[in-house]
Design a protein around this motif. Structure first.
Motif, PDB file in Angstrom:
ATOM      1  N   GLY A  36      41.097  39.077  53.104  1.00  0.00           N
ATOM      2  CA  GLY A  36      41.508  38.996  51.306  1.00  0.00           C
ATOM      3  C   GLY A  36      41.996  38.223  50.897  1.00  0.00           C
ATOM      4  N   GLY A  37      42.803  39.363  50.928  1.00  0.00           N
ATOM      5  CA  GLY A  37      44.189  39.533  49.785  1.00  0.00           C
ATOM      6  C   GLY A  37      43.468  40.493  48.567  1.00  0.00           C
ATOM      7  N   GLY A 548      41.710  34.482  38.440  1.00  0.00           N
ATOM      8  CA  GLY A 548      40.623  35.021  38.194  1.00  0.00           C
ATOM      9  C   GLY A 548      40.162  36.020  39.131  1.00  0.00           C
ATOM     10  N   LYS A 549      39.018  37.434  38.317  1.00  0.00           N
ATOM     11  CA  LYS A 549      38.329  37.897  39.369  1.00  0.00           C
ATOM     12  C   LYS A 549      37.912  37.293  40.456  1.00  0.00           C
ATOM     13  CE  LYS A 549      34.017  37.916  36.325  1.00  0.00           C
ATOM     14  NZ  LYS A 549      33.858  38.755  35.314  1.00  0.00           N
ATOM     15  N   ASP A 550      37.454  36.581  40.468  1.00  0.00           N
ATOM     16  CA  ASP A 550      36.658  35.821  42.124  1.00  0.00           C
ATOM     17  C   ASP A 550      37.663  35.296  43.116  1.00  0.00           C
ATOM     18  OD1 ASP A 550      34.391  36.982  40.678  1.00  0.00           O
ATOM     19  OD2 ASP A 550      33.700  35.253  40.039  1.00  0.00           O
ATOM     20  N   VAL A 551      38.922  34.939  42.782  1.00  0.00           N
ATOM     21  CA  VAL A 551      39.866  34.630  43.427  1.00  0.00           C
ATOM     22  C   VAL A 551      39.713  35.228  44.038  1.00  0.00           C
ATOM     23  CG1 VAL A 551      42.199  33.452  43.381  1.00  0.00           C
ATOM     24  CG2 VAL A 551      40.724  33.089  41.322  1.00  0.00           C
ATOM     25  N   ARG A 552      40.227  35.157  45.572  1.00  0.00           N
ATOM     26  CA  ARG A 552      40.773  35.636  47.214  1.00  0.00           C
ATOM     27  C   ARG A 552      41.392  34.664  48.305  1.00  0.00           C
ATOM     28  NH1 ARG A 552      37.781  38.304  44.685  1.00  0.00           N
ATOM     29  NH2 ARG A 552      35.664  39.025  44.794  1.00  0.00           N
ATOM     30  N   ASN A 553      42.539  35.717  48.758  1.00  0.00           N
ATOM     31  CA  ASN A 553      43.036  35.288  50.114  1.00  0.00           C
ATOM     32  C   ASN A 553      44.267  34.416  49.222  1.00  0.00           C
ATOM     33  OD1 ASN A 553      43.176  34.951  52.734  1.00  0.00           O
ATOM     34  ND2 ASN A 553      43.711  33.097  52.723  1.00  0.00           N
ATOM     35  N   VAL A 554      44.487  34.952  48.655  1.00  0.00           N
ATOM     36  CA  VAL A 554      46.340  34.957  47.889  1.00  0.00           C
ATOM     37  C   VAL A 554      47.307  35.570  48.564  1.00  0.00           C
ATOM     38  CG1 VAL A 554      48.047  35.088  45.977  1.00  0.00           C
ATOM     39  CG2 VAL A 554      45.194  35.670  45.615  1.00  0.00           C
ATOM     40  N   VAL A 565      47.775  27.001  46.498  1.00  0.00           N
ATOM     41  CA  VAL A 565      46.025  26.669  46.498  1.00  0.00           C
ATOM     42  C   VAL A 565      45.941  26.094  47.638  1.00  0.00           C
ATOM     43  CG1 VAL A 565      46.278  26.170  43.978  1.00  0.00           C
ATOM     44  CG2 VAL A 565      47.138  24.348  45.609  1.00  0.00           C
ATOM     45  N   SER A 566      46.066  25.642  49.220  1.00  0.00           N
ATOM     46  CA  SER A 566      45.571  25.549  49.829  1.00  0.00           C
ATOM     47  C   SER A 566      45.216  26.470  51.168  1.00  0.00           C
ATOM     48  CB  SER A 566      46.267  24.806  50.741  1.00  0.00           C
ATOM     49  OG  SER A 566      47.499  25.561  51.453  1.00  0.00           O
ATOM     50  N   GLN A 567      45.636  27.839  50.263  1.00  0.00           N
ATOM     51  CA  GLN A 567      44.722  29.619  50.697  1.00  0.00           C
ATOM     52  C   GLN A 567      43.602  29.837  50.624  1.00  0.00           C
ATOM     53  OE1 GLN A 567      46.321  29.536  54.350  1.00  0.00           O
ATOM     54  NE2 GLN A 567      47.023  27.620  53.352  1.00  0.00           N
TER      55      GLN A 567
END
Length: 571
Positions: A36-37, A548-554, A565-567
């Motif tokens: 999930g990152g 943001g708090k809902d961003v995953r897979n950094v 941003v492609s990931q």
């Protein structure tokens, strides 16, 4: 891509698509393990809208005009190229890998001819096939004067391309590019270039169907080869709305989880960080690719566990340094330059740049990354706070027993890299060694014009440089290759160095197609040049960015130093 302030000429690194990092990446695990990152522990999934909040507009959204490396960030969502960057964290992300091509290129014995074969089944957003002729045409149109702005290498590297004016004026095209069949493209170069696979990541290598080319209006609706297509381009990239390309030939690098990507630009940096911090509504699924946290913002964020968990750390191949013009007295004396090298207090410079969280002290010109061939050295060891006694000793030998007075030129811009704060830190350090520094602050445009004019270049000034790709080549050659001194245009060889042995070694390394072997040679050359004391490395910046708090897979690689941003997926 990355000297950001003059990216139309060379680099690579921070104000257009850049925002312009090693193992410190606060990110997730390998790209294919379902992690999930740093954004959370859930498995990435498809769907939703990702918002990108940036300060700089995504202008000139045409593959011919974009100055990007590694396929860019937002551009790489729309444009695929022959090769691209490996979409992994840290050092693993500094490798070049195939994209449209089946491999990273097949060189001739002397690396003057490179051959690529396209993968089978590649299509555009309308379902029509991508051919080698489209690659050739896409490159040719990048030579058109009305589509200028991209990386300059192709004009220099391709045989017979120096005076080519693009397909609108010259229907014959470039003979240096051959397309013997629909899946094969062959490049003929002026000289050996072992790093051609890196160059093939530039957006100029994106395919463009000739029948759909609308010239300067192509940026309004470029034909997508990547996972997203442009459905809206407002005010020259101020707002760019991308939606899924249903005809995308899925590749091994781009995950393309969201259904839509909404790029909103022209925002104040403080507003961007406030919105990402609050993470309300659509901003909960938002990221930035060009806005750092400043010292005060970082201090506040670091004190909040939830916010601190949403900070991505990145390193880009970038160096801030003091430049000398040895043709100007007293800098024509190597002992004076060495004295200044010993006198520098890097701890105070780092503090002026925002502290150790945002800047790392540098004693080498090459950044501390394996791909560059970084070789640790400190030829003028002064500790963290400078060696004033050694500096005074050298000044005495140079005929300045009572010290001397010099002028340091810098920009008055808020850009911390060449700011008055950095200049003042240098001034204070040199004062301890008996060197009085007068500060000459110029408006940013005047500063750039002066330091990049070989005839008007000052004797002592603040400078910075970033690489177009993660290798020592685009880092050392523009700054230290004497044949790249430009007398009637933008010059970046700040020390006006023209050492035949340095030039010869650059040519020898360029012939190598073994990039690991080349990296070792770049590192050795860096040390050799360092002994000339024509620059004083100060620090390498570190990038801290909220999401943001809902961003995953950094994922943050050492190639770009920014969130990929492609990931990304969104909750």
């Amino acid at each position: 891509m990355r000297q950001p302030s003059v990216r139309a000429r060379r680099v690579a690194a921070a104000s257009l698509t850049l925002a312009v990092v090693t193992a410190g990446a606060a990110a997730c695990g390998p790209k294919d393990n379902g992690a999930g990152g740093a954004g959370g522990g859930s498995t990435p999934h498809k769907g939703g809208t990702l918002t990108v909040l940036n300060s700089q507009p995504q202008q000139d959204f045409d593959p011919a005009r974009l100055y990007t490396s590694g396929g860019g960030n937002v551009p790489s969502l729309v444009f695929r190229t022959l090769t691209t960057r490996n979409r992994e964290n840290g050092a693993a992300g500094a490798k070049v890998v195939p994209d449209l091509a089946t491999d990273t290129g097949r060189p001739s014995e002397n690396a003057t001819v490179w051959t690529y074969t396209l993968k089978k089944g590649l299509t555009y957003e309308d379902g029509t096939p991508i051919t080698s002729a489209d690659i050739k045409y896409g490159i040719e149109r990048s030579f058109a004067p009305e589509l200028s702005g991209g990386a300059p290498y192709l004009r220099d590297w391709l045989a017979g391309a120096a005076d080519y004016q693009g397909p609108y004026k010259d229907k014959k095209g470039l003979s240096a590019i051959e397309t013997p069949n629909a899946r094969t493209v062959v490049f003929h170069l002026n000289k050996p270039e072992g790093e051609f696979p890196y160059l093939a990541t530039q957006t100029q290598f994106a395919p463009v169907p000739k029948a759909k080319d609308t010239g300067t209006k192509y940026e309004e609706h470029p034909v997508a080869s990547g996972p997203y297509k442009v459905v809206r381009n407002q005010n020259d990239g101020e707002r760019l709305l991308l939606e899924r390309n249903t005809h995308w030939s899925a590749d091994d690098e781009r995950k393309a989880y969201p259904d839509r990507i909404d790029v909103r630009s022209g925002l104040d940096s403080s507003v961007i960080n406030q919105r990402l911090s609050a993470s309300q509504g659509a901003d909960a699924a938002a990221v930035t690719t060009d806005t750092n946290l400043g010292p005060a913002e970082l201090a506040r964020v670091s004190g909040d566990r939830n916010l601190a968990a949403r900070v991505g750390t990145g390193h880009f191949g970038y160096t801030n340094y003091l430049a000398f013009n040895p043709k100007v007295k007293p800098f024509d004396d190597a002992r004076v330059r060495q004295a200044i090298s010993y006198a520098i207090d890097r701890s105070s410079v780092v503090n002026a740049a925002g502290g150790s969280a945002l800047a790392e002290p540098a004693t080498t010109f090459l950044p501390d990354q394996k791909s560059f061939g970084h070789t640790p050295y400190d030829l003028f060891p002064a500790g963290a706070s400078g060696d004033a006694a050694k500096a005074r000793e050298l000044l005495k030998e140079a005929g300045h027993p009572n010290g001397l007075t010099i002028t340091l030129t810098h920009s008055n811009s808020k850009d911390f890299e060449t700011s008055p704060e950095i200049a003042t830190a240098v001034q204070d350090a040199l004062k301890k060694a008996g060197i009085t520094v007068r500060l000459q602050g110029l408006e940013d445009n005047d500063y750039k014009d002066k330091i990049h004019d070989a005839a008007r270049e000052p004797g002592f000034f603040l400078a910075h440089w970033g690489a177009d790709w993660p290798s020592g080549g685009p880092f050392l050659a523009p700054i230290f290759d004497g044949r790249q001194i430009v007398k009637d245009g933008a010059n970046f060889n700040t020390g006006l160095l023209n050492d035949p042995s340095v030039n010869k070694e650059i040519d020898a390394i360029n012939k190598l197609t073994d990039l690991d072997a080349a990296a070792k040679r770049w590192g050795a050359l860096d040390r050799k040049i360092g002994a000339r004391a024509v620059v004083v490395p100060l620090f390498h910046p570190v990038y801290k960015r909220l999401y943001g708090k809902d961003v995953r897979n950094v994922v943050i690689s050492d190639w770009t130093g920014v969130l990929d941003v492609s990931q990304v997926s969104v909750k």
